[in-house]
Design a protein around this motif. Structure first.
Motif, PDB file in Angstrom:
ATOM      1  N   ASN A 112       0.800  -1.108  -0.046  1.00 48.81           N
ATOM      2  CA  ASN A 112       0.020   0.267   0.076  1.00 48.81           C
ATOM      3  C   ASN A 112       0.787   1.126   0.096  1.00 48.81           C
ATOM      4  O   ASN A 112       1.547   1.447   0.789  1.00 48.81           O
ATOM      5  N   ASN A 113       0.523   2.283  -0.936  1.00 48.82           N
ATOM      6  CA  ASN A 113       1.520   3.311  -1.177  1.00 48.82           C
ATOM      7  C   ASN A 113       0.506   4.453  -0.802  1.00 48.82           C
ATOM      8  O   ASN A 113       0.850   5.569  -1.492  1.00 48.82           O
ATOM      9  N   ASP A 114      -0.703   4.496  -0.367  1.00 54.50           N
ATOM     10  CA  ASP A 114      -1.532   5.372  -0.201  1.00 54.50           C
ATOM     11  C   ASP A 114      -1.033   7.069   0.332  1.00 54.50           C
ATOM     12  O   ASP A 114      -1.306   7.900   0.015  1.00 54.50           O
ATOM     13  N   ASP A 115      -0.117   6.674   0.973  1.00 51.85           N
ATOM     14  CA  ASP A 115       0.642   7.851   2.018  1.00 51.85           C
ATOM     15  C   ASP A 115       1.964   8.007   1.412  1.00 51.85           C
ATOM     16  O   ASP A 115       2.830   8.529   2.134  1.00 51.85           O
ATOM     17  N   ARG A 116       2.335   7.409   0.471  1.00 55.97           N
ATOM     18  CA  ARG A 116       3.896   7.518   0.092  1.00 55.97           C
ATOM     19  C   ARG A 116       4.706   6.704   0.695  1.00 55.97           C
ATOM     20  O   ARG A 116       5.964   6.962   0.277  1.00 55.97           O
ATOM     21  N   GLN A 117       4.254   5.802   1.366  1.00 60.62           N
ATOM     22  CA  GLN A 117       5.262   5.168   2.199  1.00 60.62           C
ATOM     23  C   GLN A 117       6.114   4.321   1.711  1.00 60.62           C
ATOM     24  O   GLN A 117       7.230   3.653   2.168  1.00 60.62           O
TER      25      GLN A 117
END
Length: 79
Positions: free
Chosen positions: A62-67
């Motif tokens: 998951n990259n929703d918060d650019r992690q």
């Protein structure tokens, strides 16, 4: 060599630098089969990070918060 657990998945790095992951793969957080030369791993709730021997970092999930935006990271070392 290394082991960590997220909310619904577990990830481990072997002595040969390969990475294994099991559990919920809803966000692709277990897609680590092509990672090589890994010396450390970290698992978030829905993402996974790996530290390569050369200091580069890889990420999946998951990259929703650019992690997972770590492509430009280099020179990272273990303490």
């Amino acid at each position: 060599m290394a082991l960590d657990a997220g909310s619904y998945h577990t990830v481990g790095a072997t002595a040969s630098g390969r990475v294994l992951a099991v559990g919920d793969n809803s966000y692709g957080q277990c897609e680590v089969g092509d990672w090589r030369d890994i010396v450390a791993v970290a698992a978030g709730s829905t993402h996974t990070l790996g530290l390569r021997a050369d200091g580069r970092v890889v990420a999946t999930g998951n990259n929703d918060d650019r992690q997972c935006e770590v492509d430009a990271w280099s020179g990272i070392q273990l303490p």
